[in-house]
Each structure stands twice: as structure tokens, then as C-alpha cells.
Scaffold this active site. Structure first.
Site, PDB file in Angstrom:
ATOM      1  N   ASP A 111      49.116  37.547  37.203  1.00  0.00           N
ATOM      2  CA  ASP A 111      49.505  36.979  35.898  1.00  0.00           C
ATOM      3  C   ASP A 111      50.938  37.317  35.516  1.00  0.00           C
ATOM      4  OD1 ASP A 111      46.788  36.172  35.659  1.00  0.00           O
ATOM      5  OD2 ASP A 111      46.303  38.195  34.998  1.00  0.00           O
ATOM      6  N   LYS A 123      54.065  33.689  37.845  1.00  0.00           N
ATOM      7  CA  LYS A 123      54.575  33.109  39.099  1.00  0.00           C
ATOM      8  C   LYS A 123      54.663  31.586  39.008  1.00  0.00           C
ATOM      9  CE  LYS A 123      51.182  35.099  41.380  1.00  0.00           C
ATOM     10  NZ  LYS A 123      50.614  36.014  40.382  1.00  0.00           N
ATOM     11  N   GLY A 125      45.067  31.418  38.244  1.00  0.00           N
ATOM     12  CA  GLY A 125      45.296  30.473  37.159  1.00  0.00           C
ATOM     13  C   GLY A 125      46.777  30.431  36.857  1.00  0.00           C
ATOM     14  N   HIS A 126      47.354  29.250  36.926  1.00  0.00           N
ATOM     15  CA  HIS A 126      48.776  29.125  36.613  1.00  0.00           C
ATOM     16  C   HIS A 126      48.911  28.214  35.422  1.00  0.00           C
ATOM     17  CE1 HIS A 126      49.251  30.353  40.780  1.00  0.00           C
ATOM     18  NE2 HIS A 126      48.499  29.344  41.116  1.00  0.00           N
ATOM     19  N   GLN A 160      47.421  35.792  42.810  1.00  0.00           N
ATOM     20  CA  GLN A 160      47.174  37.207  42.485  1.00  0.00           C
ATOM     21  C   GLN A 160      48.432  38.026  42.782  1.00  0.00           C
ATOM     22  OE1 GLN A 160      44.402  35.772  44.629  1.00  0.00           O
ATOM     23  NE2 GLN A 160      43.774  34.896  42.700  1.00  0.00           N
TER      24      GLN A 160
HETATM   25  P1  IMP Z   1      37.964  38.185  42.323  1.00  0.00           P
HETATM   26  O1  IMP Z   1      39.246  37.729  42.903  1.00  0.00           O
HETATM   27  O2  IMP Z   1      37.310  37.179  41.408  1.00  0.00           O
HETATM   28  O3  IMP Z   1      37.013  38.694  43.363  1.00  0.00           O
HETATM   29  O4  IMP Z   1      38.272  39.441  41.363  1.00  0.00           O
HETATM   30  C1  IMP Z   1      38.720  40.679  41.878  1.00  0.00           C
HETATM   31  C2  IMP Z   1      39.726  41.324  40.936  1.00  0.00           C
HETATM   32  O5  IMP Z   1      40.936  40.579  40.963  1.00  0.00           O
HETATM   33  C3  IMP Z   1      39.293  41.351  39.464  1.00  0.00           C
HETATM   34  O6  IMP Z   1      39.799  42.528  38.868  1.00  0.00           O
HETATM   35  C4  IMP Z   1      39.987  40.142  38.882  1.00  0.00           C
HETATM   36  O7  IMP Z   1      40.191  40.258  37.483  1.00  0.00           O
HETATM   37  C5  IMP Z   1      41.289  40.171  39.652  1.00  0.00           C
HETATM   38  N1  IMP Z   1      41.906  38.840  39.762  1.00  0.00           N
HETATM   39  C6  IMP Z   1      41.551  37.835  40.571  1.00  0.00           C
HETATM   40  N2  IMP Z   1      42.366  36.780  40.405  1.00  0.00           N
HETATM   41  C7  IMP Z   1      43.273  37.142  39.494  1.00  0.00           C
HETATM   42  C8  IMP Z   1      44.425  36.479  38.938  1.00  0.00           C
HETATM   43  O8  IMP Z   1      44.782  35.349  39.259  1.00  0.00           O
HETATM   44  N3  IMP Z   1      45.118  37.210  38.021  1.00  0.00           N
HETATM   45  C9  IMP Z   1      44.782  38.474  37.662  1.00  0.00           C
HETATM   46  N4  IMP Z   1      43.737  39.129  38.166  1.00  0.00           N
HETATM   47  C10 IMP Z   1      42.986  38.465  39.075  1.00  0.00           C
END
Ligand code: IMP
Length: 417
Positions: free
Chosen positions: A12, A15, A41-42, A224
């Protein structure tokens, strides 16, 4: 020059905005996502209109580019079909072509259920990301080219469903969907995607290799961030893919020459989900950052945890990714906070028992009060804001080439032009 845009913190960082901005360059012919799924999410804001994307690369609003979804992106067909629909309701066919790698693994309904049953400890997004990557490395995944072959898809769904029913039962859950329903839903979404003339499922490595042979430039969009990398992040509080530079190679299937790697950092730090966060602020300043910075997850709407900037984290991201430069977003959010602290030590460790015990060393910097959201030249920033950016450059040894001062596309300062 090819460009990679990588998150240096916990995700977040903004990017999407940097990718969107860099894509303007006429030389960039394609924008590539290479890992993750719709956990990302962008938000791209154009002419005051907000476009929220989860799976589609951020370059989508440029008609003359190609957006590529590389082989290590995991695809939820319903999400992709839905995202394209919402986008086309807003912009019609005025978006770029989308090429999807036929090697992509599919997120199936059982992945989401397994994530719901097991993801709470990590605070996952619940989108089935971890279980889908588990099946990828467990050699049980279903890939897009198998879904296109109706006979093969039927066999594969039946095989996987029977295994998943046992697994979900052992996890304390119940899986109610029939193979027929799953196949029907996937087929409907796949047909929707395939009949769209701006979307093609193909060998994206061939496409990218072709561009490179013609010396055309490509922008790689990381999802991420470094500290969520499965190998280099704060394991087990991570996502399940390589979010760092190595993921670019495995997730696109080739090695770009002449690559500039840009790390994106927020002017402070946020984290959504569980896991260590050395500079977290659980006080009024943290709340202020959350409210002023609108720090609520794009994907899940969860409030983000907020804290000071962590320089050792940026230096770690620099090392792991071989960063060439930084983009610092949301400097405007720090306006009115005085003093501003930055963590300068100790060196970042991803050994959790160490992180929780470490004594943090902060440096205090003066804040500023002036509204900086309309500033477009570095020289016009208040002196304290300039000191802040210059201090980051000094402590990381990286040039902060872009400085974000608001959510709009044009709210950016290019320091070195
Ligand atoms: P997962 O990717 O849904 O398996 O989540 C694993 C961890 O990564 C969790 O703490 C999520 O909140 C974090 N996470 C996954 N995608 C994002 C993102 O795009 N931004 C911020 N945190 C993320």
C-alpha cells in the site's frame, strides 16, 4: 530502459500511482503484473475519478499499451470478469489490451474456503491466495490452459474437489459446492473473458521476449511489498509469493536487460493484517496518519496500522531488490505533525523474536505546517520537508526521484528534472 516498481515496506505504498505516472512515457509499451492475485489493490485517480484495480495492471487506462498478467499471478476468474465489467462501465473500450499468461494458476472456491478457515492468524485478505500458492507448489494446481480444455478441466475439478472435501473436513469446515456448479461458474466467467476482444490468453513470455528483441520498453509492477515476501519478509506474516525482484523473473518467464528498479516508500509506514511493526504508533499520531492518509485497505477496507518511517527497512529493501532509486509517496500526510520521527536503527531483522525485543533508535526532525498539496517543485517545499527528503536520501544512499503530495495523478514532485 525497462522499469520495475517494487514496494519497500508492507504494501500500500502507492505503487499504482507511480506505475500510472511512469506508464505515460511513450517508450513504455507494456505493463506487467508478475505475482500475487486479487489480494492487491491499486487506486488510480484520473480527473477526480477513482479506479480501484485488484488484478488488472495499473497501466490499463493507456489505450496504446498492453497490460500483461504474468504466469505467477493467480487468477480468480470471477474477479477478473467482474473487474473488467466495472472498468468498461466507466471507460468503455477506452482501455488497453490485456494479455493473460495461459500458465496462470486459478483461484478455486475451495482455496477461498481454506483461506477463511486458516488465514485469521496472519490476517490474510481471505481471497484464497495462500491456499492457491500451496497447491501450486504442491503440484495440485489448475492452470488457465487446463481450464480452456473443457474435458481436462472437468477431470481436474473432480480430482481436486474430492481431495479438497477431505482436507476442508479435516480443517473443521464443510464444502458444499458441486463439481458441476464450479465448472459452470468458471466456464461462464472464462467465456465472458474470452469473448472480450481486448483480452487474450496466450504465452506472455513470447510476447515480452518479442518486445525486448525490438528494444521496446516494459514496466513491471510489483504487488504487495518486500516485507511481505514469502522468503524475505516477516515470515509467517507474509503473503505467499515473491514480492521482491526475484519474483519478476519467475513470474514473467524472462530476464529484461537494462532494468531500473524503483522502490516505493510511503513517507511513514503502514501495515494491514497481523505481524511485527517496529515503528507502529498506537496513539493520536497514528490515528491522525490513518485519517489524513485515508489508511483503509483497498481490498478489504480494514483500517491500516500506522507508524513512523523505518530507514533500516528501506535499506533492507534496497539490499534485497538492488534498488536504484526511491519514490516517496504521501509526504502531504505528515503536514502538521511536529516533531516527525524516523527510525534509524537497529538494522532490520526478519527474525521475529529479535524484532520484538529490539530497542529502536529514532531521529527527530522538525515538521512543517504549510499545505504542500499544490507544490510541484522541490525548491518550493517548506524547508523542513526538504530536510526530511534529503535525510532519507542520505540515510539510504538512494535518490528520492518522485515525491507524492496528494492522490491525484499530477500531485507529484519530480526532484531531479
Ligand atoms: P494474503 O496475501 O491474503 O495471503 O495475506 C497475507 C498478508 O499479506 C496479510 O497480512 C495481508 O494483509 C497482507 N497483504 C496481502 N496483500 C496486500 C496488499 O496488497 N497490501 C497490503 N497488505 C497485503
Amino acid at each position: 530502459m525497462n522499469i520495475a516498481v517494487i514496494g519497500t515496506q508492507f504494501g500500500d505504498e502507492g505503487k499504482g500511482k507511480i506505475v500510472d505516472l511512469l506508464t505515460e512515457n511513450k517508450k513504455i509499451k507494456a505493463v506487467v503484473r508478475y505475482q500475487g492475485g486479487n489480494n492487491a489493490g491499486h487506486t488510480v485517480v484520473v480527473n477526480g475519478e477513482k479506479h480501484t484495480l485488484h488484478l488488472i495492471p495499473s497501466g490499463i487506462l493507456y489505450k496504446d499499451k498492453t497490460c500483461v498478467i504474468g504466469n505467477n499471478v493467480i487468477v480468480d476468474l470471477a474477479v477478473l470478469a467482474g473487474e473488467v465489467k466495472v472498468l468498461e462501465e466507466k471507460v468503455g473500450k477506452k482501455h488497453s489490451e490485456i494479455l493473460i499468461s495461459e500458465k496462470c494458476h486459478l483461484i478455486m472456491p475451495w482455496h477461498k474456503l481454506r483461506d477463511e478457515l486458516s488465514g485469521a492468524k496472519i490476517g490474510t485478505t481471505g481471497r484464497g491466495i495462500g491456499p492457491c500458492y500451496e497447491d501450486t507448489v504442491g503440484r495440485r494446481g489448475i492452470r488457465l490452459f487446463e481450464a480452456i480444455d473443457s474435458k481436462r478441466f472437468k477431470e481436474r475439478v473432480k480430482e481436486e474437489l474430492s481431495w479438497n472435501k477431505k482436507l476442508i473436513k479435516a480443517m473443521g469446515g464443510k464444502f458444499n459446492l458441486s463439481a458441476d456448479k464450479i465448472i459452470k461458474d468458471c466456464r461462464r466467467n472464462l467465456n465472458e473473458i474470452r469473448k472480450n476482444q481486448l483480452i487474450k490468453i496466450s504465452d506472455t513470455t513470447d510476447f515480452l521476449t518479442g518486445l525486448m528483441e525490438k528494444h521496446q520498453e516494459v514496466l513491471f509492477e510489483g504487488a504487495q511489498a518486500t516485507l511481505l515476501d514469502i522468503n524475505h519478509g516477516t515470515y509467517p506474516f507474509v503473503t505467499s509469493s515473491n514480492t521482491t525482484i526475484g519474483g519478476l523473473y519467475t513470474g514473467s518467464g524472462f530476464r529484461p536487460r537494462n532494468l531500473k528498479i524503483i522502490g516505493v516508500a510511503k513517507a511513514y509506514t503502514t501495515r494491514v493484517g497481523e505481524g511485527p511493526f517496529p515503528t507502529e504508533l498506537t496513539n493520536k499520531i497514528g490515528e491522525k496518519l490513518r485519517e489524513v492518509g485515508r489508511e483503509y485497505g483497498t481490498t478489504t477496507g480494514r483500517p491500516r496500522r500506522c507508524g513512523w518511517l523505518d530507514i533500516p527497512m528501506l535499506n533492507y529493501a534496497k539490499q534485497i531488490n538492488g534498488l536504484d532509486a526511491l519514490a516517496m509517496t504521501k509526504l502531504d500526510v505528515l503536514t502538521g505533525i511536529n516533531p516527525i520521527k524516523i527510525k534509524v536503527g537497529p538494522k532490520l531483522s526478519v527474525n521475529l523474536s529479535k524484532i520484538y525485543r529490539e530497542k529502536i533508535i529514532y531521529e527527530k526532525l522538525s515538521g512543517w505546517k504549510e499545505d504542500i498539496s499544490k507544490v510541484r517543485k522541490f525548491a518550493d517545499l517548506p524547508a523542513a520537508a526538504k530536510v526530511y527528503i534529503n535525510r532519507v536520501e542520505k540515510l539510504t544512499g538512494l535518490a528520492v526521484e518522485w515525491i507524492g503530495v496528494g492522490p491525484e495523478r499530477d500531485q507529484i514532485i519530480k526532484k531531479y528534472v
